[in-house]
Structure formats: C-alpha cells, structure tokens
Design an enzyme around this catalytic site. Sequence first.
Site, PDB file in Angstrom:
ATOM      1  CG  HIS A   1     -41.951  -9.049  53.807  1.00  0.00           C
ATOM      2  ND1 HIS A   1     -41.843 -10.049  54.750  1.00  0.00           N
ATOM      3  CD2 HIS A   1     -43.148  -9.244  53.190  1.00  0.00           C
ATOM      4  CE1 HIS A   1     -42.926 -10.799  54.701  1.00  0.00           C
ATOM      5  NE2 HIS A   1     -43.731 -10.346  53.771  1.00  0.00           N
TER       6      HIS A   1
ATOM      7  CG  ASN B   1     -44.537 -13.986  53.659  1.00  0.00           C
ATOM      8  OD1 ASN B   1     -44.130 -13.527  54.728  1.00  0.00           O
ATOM      9  ND2 ASN B   1     -45.415 -13.362  52.903  1.00  0.00           N
TER      10      ASN B   1
ATOM     11  CB  CYS C   1     -45.638  -8.846  55.955  1.00  0.00           C
ATOM     12  SG  CYS C   1     -46.524 -10.382  55.687  1.00  0.00           S
TER      13      CYS C   1
HETATM   14  O1  UT7 Z   1     -46.447 -10.896  52.807  1.00  0.00           O
HETATM   15  C1  UT7 Z   1     -47.517 -10.076  52.465  1.00  0.00           C
HETATM   16  C2  UT7 Z   1     -47.466  -9.751  51.072  1.00  0.00           C
HETATM   17  N1  UT7 Z   1     -47.806 -10.901  50.251  1.00  0.00           N
HETATM   18  C3  UT7 Z   1     -47.375 -10.918  49.045  1.00  0.00           C
HETATM   19  O2  UT7 Z   1     -46.613 -10.067  48.664  1.00  0.00           O
HETATM   20  C4  UT7 Z   1     -47.854 -12.013  48.099  1.00  0.00           C
HETATM   21  C5  UT7 Z   1     -48.071 -11.396  46.757  1.00  0.00           C
HETATM   22  N2  UT7 Z   1     -48.570 -12.296  45.738  1.00  0.00           N
HETATM   23  C6  UT7 Z   1     -47.840 -13.283  45.188  1.00  0.00           C
HETATM   24  O3  UT7 Z   1     -46.738 -13.542  45.616  1.00  0.00           O
HETATM   25  C7  UT7 Z   1     -48.391 -14.018  43.988  1.00  0.00           C
HETATM   26  O4  UT7 Z   1     -49.529 -13.320  43.497  1.00  0.00           O
HETATM   27  C8  UT7 Z   1     -48.774 -15.477  44.288  1.00  0.00           C
HETATM   28  C9  UT7 Z   1     -47.497 -16.293  44.492  1.00  0.00           C
HETATM   29  C10 UT7 Z   1     -49.639 -15.581  45.507  1.00  0.00           C
HETATM   30  C11 UT7 Z   1     -49.526 -16.087  43.096  1.00  0.00           C
HETATM   31  O5  UT7 Z   1     -48.786 -15.969  41.899  1.00  0.00           O
HETATM   32  P1  UT7 Z   1     -49.533 -15.550  40.547  1.00  0.00           P
HETATM   33  O6  UT7 Z   1     -48.513 -15.589  39.479  1.00  0.00           O
HETATM   34  O7  UT7 Z   1     -50.225 -14.245  40.821  1.00  0.00           O
HETATM   35  O8  UT7 Z   1     -50.524 -16.777  40.338  1.00  0.00           O
HETATM   36  P2  UT7 Z   1     -52.113 -16.737  40.227  1.00  0.00           P
HETATM   37  O9  UT7 Z   1     -52.729 -16.400  41.520  1.00  0.00           O
HETATM   38  O10 UT7 Z   1     -52.463 -15.937  39.038  1.00  0.00           O
HETATM   39  O11 UT7 Z   1     -52.433 -18.289  39.914  1.00  0.00           O
HETATM   40  C12 UT7 Z   1     -52.204 -18.826  38.625  1.00  0.00           C
HETATM   41  C13 UT7 Z   1     -52.669 -20.261  38.543  1.00  0.00           C
HETATM   42  C14 UT7 Z   1     -54.142 -20.473  38.834  1.00  0.00           C
HETATM   43  O12 UT7 Z   1     -54.611 -21.435  37.898  1.00  0.00           O
HETATM   44  P3  UT7 Z   1     -55.456 -21.000  36.597  1.00  0.00           P
HETATM   45  O13 UT7 Z   1     -56.689 -20.334  37.142  1.00  0.00           O
HETATM   46  O14 UT7 Z   1     -54.566 -20.062  35.836  1.00  0.00           O
HETATM   47  O15 UT7 Z   1     -55.707 -22.284  35.901  1.00  0.00           O
HETATM   48  C15 UT7 Z   1     -54.161 -21.098  40.213  1.00  0.00           C
HETATM   49  O16 UT7 Z   1     -55.266 -21.920  40.429  1.00  0.00           O
HETATM   50  O17 UT7 Z   1     -51.959 -21.098  39.480  1.00  0.00           O
HETATM   51  C16 UT7 Z   1     -52.891 -21.903  40.197  1.00  0.00           C
HETATM   52  N3  UT7 Z   1     -52.365 -22.143  41.548  1.00  0.00           N
HETATM   53  C17 UT7 Z   1     -51.598 -23.181  41.880  1.00  0.00           C
HETATM   54  N4  UT7 Z   1     -51.148 -24.250  41.176  1.00  0.00           N
HETATM   55  C18 UT7 Z   1     -50.356 -25.126  41.815  1.00  0.00           C
HETATM   56  C19 UT7 Z   1     -52.521 -21.345  42.619  1.00  0.00           C
HETATM   57  N5  UT7 Z   1     -51.851 -21.868  43.673  1.00  0.00           N
HETATM   58  C20 UT7 Z   1     -51.275 -23.004  43.237  1.00  0.00           C
HETATM   59  C21 UT7 Z   1     -50.459 -23.971  43.842  1.00  0.00           C
HETATM   60  N6  UT7 Z   1     -50.019 -25.012  43.100  1.00  0.00           N
HETATM   61  N7  UT7 Z   1     -50.067 -23.885  45.150  1.00  0.00           N
END
Ligand code: UT7
Length: 321
Positions: free
Chosen positions: A248, A278, A114
């Site tokens: 980004h 992204n 990225c």
């Molecule tokens: O480009 C390179 C750099 N990349 C980045 O900068 C990405 C950085 N990270 C992020 O943007 C965020 O961490 C994410 C968008 C990837 C995730 O957001 P989050 O607020 O950290 O969510 P999480 O991973 O804590 O997931 C929370 C919940 C989980 O459920 P439980 O365990 O709390 O019941 C996941 O299973 O959301 C669930 N979940 C989804 N639900 C519906 C994860 N993906 C999905 C989905 N749809 N697509």
Amino acid sequence: MSVKSVIIGTGSALPKERVSNEQLASRIETSDEWIRGRTGITARYLAGEGETTSTLGTDAARAAIAAAGIDASKIGLIILATATPDQTFPASATKVQAALGINDCVAFDVAAVCSGFLYAITVADAMLKTGAAEYALVIGAETFSRILDWEDRTTCVLFGDGAGAVVLHADPNAGDRGILASKLHADGRHNELLYVDGGPSTGDQVGKLRMKGQEVFRHAVTNLASVLQEVLDMAGVAASDLDWVVPHQANRRILDATARKFGLPPEKVVITVDEHANTSAASVPLALDVAVRDGRIKRGDLVMLEAMGGGFTWGACLLRY
Ligand code: UT7
C-alpha cells in the site's frame, strides 16, 4: 487437483488532472520540500467533473478484462473495495457491473479503507474456491479528494484518486501459480486515529478525513511487519524468496522501513507513491498494474501484496503471478 485463484489480467485508471506538489503549494501553505521529504510524494491525480469512483473503477476493470482476454460476460463476481462510493447505496460494484454490460452476477462493495483491496481479493479467492464463480473482477477504486479537508494541510497533501483491478480465474490446473496464502486483521479500537467525521447514520454530512498521522505511522510499521511474517510462515517461504513486494502506497518512509526490516533490497519493492500519492484501496492494484505493464512482474514471480488502513484494518496476500 485443487482450484487456485490466478490473476489473469490487471488494469488501472487515473483521473485526467495531475497536480504536482508545487501546484498544491500555490493553493495551501505547504512546500514541495516538506511533502517530498516526509512522504516521497511528488504528485497526485485528482478527479474532475464526471470522474467518480465507479467511472475510474470501470476504466480499470475494462483494462483488466482486456488484458485477461476474456469476454466480460464470463465474470460471475465483482467485488469493489472503496471508502468513497458514488452513492451511499447501491454498491458502486453494481454501477461498474451495469457499465460493463454484465446483466447477472454477484456484485458488492467492501469497506476496509486502505486495506480494502486485500480484503476484496481474499474474499474473492475464498468465494472462487467454493465454486461461486469461475471468473472474478476485484477492483480498488477511490476518489479521496472528495472527502479531504482542503484547509487541513496535514492530510490533504497525502492523498490522490484512482483505480486498479484484477481478473481472477478459478483454475483447477494452476500448478504452482495463484494465491498461496493470505491473512486479514482488524482492530476497531483505533477509530479516532483515522476516520471520516460524517456518514449516513451519524448526521447529514458526508464528512471529511481526519488522521493522527504520526500514530498511524507507528501502527502501520508494526502491523505490516507482523502480517508479512505471518503470511510468509503460512506459505513456508522466506522473505528472500520474494521476487516483488507490492505495498500500500501511503508513505515512502513506511515502505523503506518495512523493506529494511525484512532485508529486502529496495529494488524489489514496487513504488508508485511518488506519482500517485495515497489512493487508499486503489493503491495496491494500481501499483501491481504499473509493475506488470512495465515488465517488472513476470509470470511465475512470487509477489507479496500488503496494506494497512483505517479501522485499523491490515492484511497481506502472497501469490505466484
Ligand atoms: O493510508 C492509511 C495509512 N496512512 C498512513 O500510513 C499515514 C501515516 N503517517 C504519515 O505518513 C506521516 O505521519 C505524515 C506524512 C502524515 C506526517 O509526517 P510526520 O513526520 O509524522 O510529520 P508531523 O505530523 O510530525 O508534522 C511535523 C511538522 C508540524 O510542524 P511543527 O509542529 O513541527 O512546527 C506540522 O505542522 O510539519 C508540519 N506540517 C506541514 N508543513 C508543511 C504538517 N503538514 C504539513 C504540510 N506542509 N503539508
């Protein structure tokens, strides 16, 4: 008078197919509400048959060259940033070169995921200043849809495909315009937080993207804030002097957190993550082109580019457009 690298044209390209969150939700277990709320993404463009990193890169390059108003034959250097090249080798930059009909120039790819465009423009700037070329084409192009695990809802909803490009001119009479300062970083200890589980030297699979999103998020906010401050200090300018930040486009929440940290009003931050998701190395030049073409970024504006990605790699570049 010293030579400075000035952006004289920008361009971008997207695949034909636009896929909304609702459309994705009909294929995998997710929802528009979750994706929009956690990331700000509402749609992404996905490459179809015949659309590759080099074809998207070529389309973006053509638009940038047309905007620059120069003949393609003047390009002496092509650097293409990508983590999804058409082939393991040769470099996709050489495919763009051939498609543009440029028979002899320097052409190579840069792999910094990225942050790839930041790496590419910084290397191009350094090479232009040594006299390696008078005009350089710097491209960020990706087809991440081809390395996504479409069974993994935690990653596949986040990415899209596309390309962006700029033409840089090594201008001895740039005055206060051009690239003013840039800084790159890498910390290879974090491979397991964001990587592809395949590759030519580790097996016979291309592999799929794997990410521990929350941990990447934390590193992104910290690293981006620190490199932004570093580049502001190098140039001796304050955050309040910036006309635009072109970050980004990984997650709307990262963009908002960074802007808050620097006291930047949200309207100075170019945001395209809602429409493009992204697009890795393509995201900064794509967003730059959008804001140049819609008239927001104007000649003379002070613009900060910044990115963070797999490796980890991160960097920022300050320029007067
Ligand atoms: O480009 C390179 C750099 N990349 C980045 O900068 C990405 C950085 N990270 C992020 O943007 C965020 O961490 C994410 C968008 C990837 C995730 O957001 P989050 O607020 O950290 O969510 P999480 O991973 O804590 O997931 C929370 C919940 C989980 O459920 P439980 O365990 O709390 O019941 C996941 O299973 O959301 C669930 N979940 C989804 N639900 C519906 C994860 N993906 C999905 C989905 N749809 N697509």
